[in-house]
Design a protein around this motif. Structure first.
Motif, PDB file in Angstrom:
ATOM      1  N   TYR A  75      42.356  49.584  53.052  1.00 43.10           N
ATOM      2  CA  TYR A  75      42.526  48.700  51.892  1.00 43.10           C
ATOM      3  C   TYR A  75      43.123  47.392  52.373  1.00 43.10           C
ATOM      4  O   TYR A  75      44.047  47.383  53.193  1.00 43.10           O
ATOM      5  CB  TYR A  75      43.444  49.368  50.868  1.00 43.10           C
ATOM      6  CG  TYR A  75      43.762  48.531  49.657  1.00 43.10           C
ATOM      7  CD1 TYR A  75      42.859  48.436  48.607  1.00 43.10           C
ATOM      8  CD2 TYR A  75      44.962  47.835  49.562  1.00 43.10           C
ATOM      9  CE1 TYR A  75      43.147  47.675  47.484  1.00 43.10           C
ATOM     10  CE2 TYR A  75      45.256  47.074  48.447  1.00 43.10           C
ATOM     11  CZ  TYR A  75      44.355  46.991  47.410  1.00 43.10           C
ATOM     12  OH  TYR A  75      44.641  46.233  46.304  1.00 43.10           O
ATOM     13  N   SER A  76      42.597  46.276  51.869  1.00 45.44           N
ATOM     14  CA  SER A  76      43.123  44.958  52.188  1.00 45.44           C
ATOM     15  C   SER A  76      43.198  44.142  50.911  1.00 45.44           C
ATOM     16  O   SER A  76      42.245  44.127  50.120  1.00 45.44           O
ATOM     17  CB  SER A  76      42.221  44.256  53.213  1.00 45.44           C
ATOM     18  OG  SER A  76      42.663  42.928  53.425  1.00 45.44           O
ATOM     19  N   SER A 123      46.027  51.706  55.693  1.00 46.50           N
ATOM     20  CA  SER A 123      45.033  52.683  56.127  1.00 46.50           C
ATOM     21  C   SER A 123      45.645  54.071  56.020  1.00 46.50           C
ATOM     22  O   SER A 123      46.868  54.232  56.083  1.00 46.50           O
ATOM     23  CB  SER A 123      44.575  52.410  57.560  1.00 46.50           C
ATOM     24  OG  SER A 123      45.667  52.537  58.458  1.00 46.50           O
ATOM     25  N   ALA A 124      44.797  55.054  55.843  1.00 38.58           N
ATOM     26  CA  ALA A 124      45.244  56.445  55.743  1.00 38.58           C
ATOM     27  C   ALA A 124      44.213  57.338  56.408  1.00 38.58           C
ATOM     28  O   ALA A 124      43.003  57.150  56.237  1.00 38.58           O
ATOM     29  CB  ALA A 124      45.432  56.850  54.286  1.00 38.58           C
ATOM     30  N   ASP A 153      48.413  60.847  57.538  1.00 36.35           N
ATOM     31  CA  ASP A 153      49.083  59.699  58.147  1.00 36.35           C
ATOM     32  C   ASP A 153      48.645  58.443  57.406  1.00 36.35           C
ATOM     33  O   ASP A 153      47.442  58.223  57.208  1.00 36.35           O
ATOM     34  CB  ASP A 153      48.713  59.553  59.628  1.00 36.35           C
ATOM     35  CG  ASP A 153      49.043  60.803  60.433  1.00 36.35           C
ATOM     36  OD1 ASP A 153      50.163  61.308  60.272  1.00 36.35           O
ATOM     37  OD2 ASP A 153      48.179  61.261  61.207  1.00 36.35           O
ATOM     38  N   ALA A 154      49.605  57.604  57.024  1.00 32.93           N
ATOM     39  CA  ALA A 154      49.283  56.364  56.320  1.00 32.93           C
ATOM     40  C   ALA A 154      50.252  55.270  56.743  1.00 32.93           C
ATOM     41  O   ALA A 154      51.392  55.547  57.138  1.00 32.93           O
ATOM     42  CB  ALA A 154      49.341  56.568  54.809  1.00 32.93           C
ATOM     43  N   ASP A 170      55.431  53.436  57.084  1.00 28.87           N
ATOM     44  CA  ASP A 170      54.579  54.515  57.586  1.00 28.87           C
ATOM     45  C   ASP A 170      54.983  55.830  56.936  1.00 28.87           C
ATOM     46  O   ASP A 170      56.147  56.030  56.577  1.00 28.87           O
ATOM     47  CB  ASP A 170      54.732  54.676  59.108  1.00 28.87           C
ATOM     48  CG  ASP A 170      54.291  53.450  59.865  1.00 28.87           C
ATOM     49  OD1 ASP A 170      53.076  53.262  60.013  1.00 28.87           O
ATOM     50  OD2 ASP A 170      55.173  52.686  60.304  1.00 28.87           O
ATOM     51  N   VAL A 171      54.020  56.728  56.809  1.00 30.11           N
ATOM     52  CA  VAL A 171      54.300  58.102  56.401  1.00 30.11           C
ATOM     53  C   VAL A 171      53.401  59.025  57.216  1.00 30.11           C
ATOM     54  O   VAL A 171      52.213  58.749  57.394  1.00 30.11           O
ATOM     55  CB  VAL A 171      54.091  58.315  54.882  1.00 30.11           C
ATOM     56  CG1 VAL A 171      52.645  58.048  54.477  1.00 30.11           C
ATOM     57  CG2 VAL A 171      54.506  59.710  54.473  1.00 30.11           C
ATOM     58  N   ASN A 172      54.006  60.067  57.775  1.00 28.25           N
ATOM     59  CA  ASN A 172      53.275  61.073  58.547  1.00 28.25           C
ATOM     60  C   ASN A 172      53.783  62.435  58.106  1.00 28.25           C
ATOM     61  O   ASN A 172      54.985  62.702  58.172  1.00 28.25           O
ATOM     62  CB  ASN A 172      53.520  60.896  60.055  1.00 28.25           C
ATOM     63  CG  ASN A 172      53.141  59.512  60.526  1.00 28.25           C
ATOM     64  OD1 ASN A 172      51.976  59.163  60.509  1.00 28.25           O
ATOM     65  ND2 ASN A 172      54.109  58.726  60.943  1.00 28.25           N
TER      66      ASN A 172
END
Length: 195
Positions: A75-76, A123-124, A153-154, A170-172
């Motif tokens: 996504y942008s 991104s994810a 992951d995102a 970040d999320v993982n």
């Protein structure tokens, strides 16, 4: 699998009474059009693959489903604002035009400045691996057992930061889920499930 893209634009409208201070008009009632443009692009791609096996161990029939699922989303969002630079017009920053309500009509001005704001890019990625076995004991009883492992992951990046907008986040995460159940089917029209 699929890919999608879109662009959206919207404007804030402010209702004012009295002639605008930045124009020589004497129009008593008008609105100012404020530019808040967005260039948005997004894409998604996904794949799920299953392998189904049917076999028997003694008097127990099995239907084993194994597989995996992968996906990626991007996504942008580029924020833009436009300010009118036309002659004899000194609109505040971020405003494109004013429109009289008595005689409305609107067109973008011939000259304006485009100012880039924050660009958010994210991104994810997702991955899932699973196995599920349905065991049949005769015609009326079935047991269902399964396990699935998922990872997600995102991340997001911003070009303009503030106290509420970080430069990066970040999320993982990864987790395992299980499935257990018992099915009783006394007739072809009835089915009772406990898990």
């Amino acid at each position: 699998a699929g890919v999608a893209a879109c662009t959206s634009t919207y404007s804030n409208i402010k209702l004012l009474s009295g002639a605008p201070s930045f124009s020589s008009t004497t129009e008593p009632l008008h609105v100012e059009l404020q530019s808040h443009d967005r260039n948005i692009g997004q894409s998604s791609i996904d794949n799920q693959t299953d392998l189904i096996s049917r076999f028997q161990t003694g008097f127990i029939r099995h239907e084993l489903i194994t597989g995996f699922e992968i996906g990626r989303d991007t996504y942008s969002n580029q924020a833009l604002s436009r300010t009118n630079n036309g002659a004899n017009t000194t609109l505040p920053a971020g405003y494109v035009a004013w429109v009289p309500l008595i005689n409305p009509g609107h067109a973008d001005p011939a000259t304006y400045t485009i100012t880039a704001g924050n660009q958010a890019r994210s991104s994810a990625n997702s991955l899932g691996i699973y196995a599920n076995d349905t065991l049949s004991f005769g015609e009326q009883w079935k047991a269902v057992t399964g396990v699935r492992w998922d990872r997600f992951d995102a991340q997001i990046n911003n070009t303009v930061t503030s106290t509420t907008t970080p430069a990066q986040a970040d999320v993982n995460t990864a987790f395992t889920s299980v499935r257990e159940g018992l099915i009783y089917q006394p007739t072809s029209e009835q089915s009772y499930y406990v898990s």
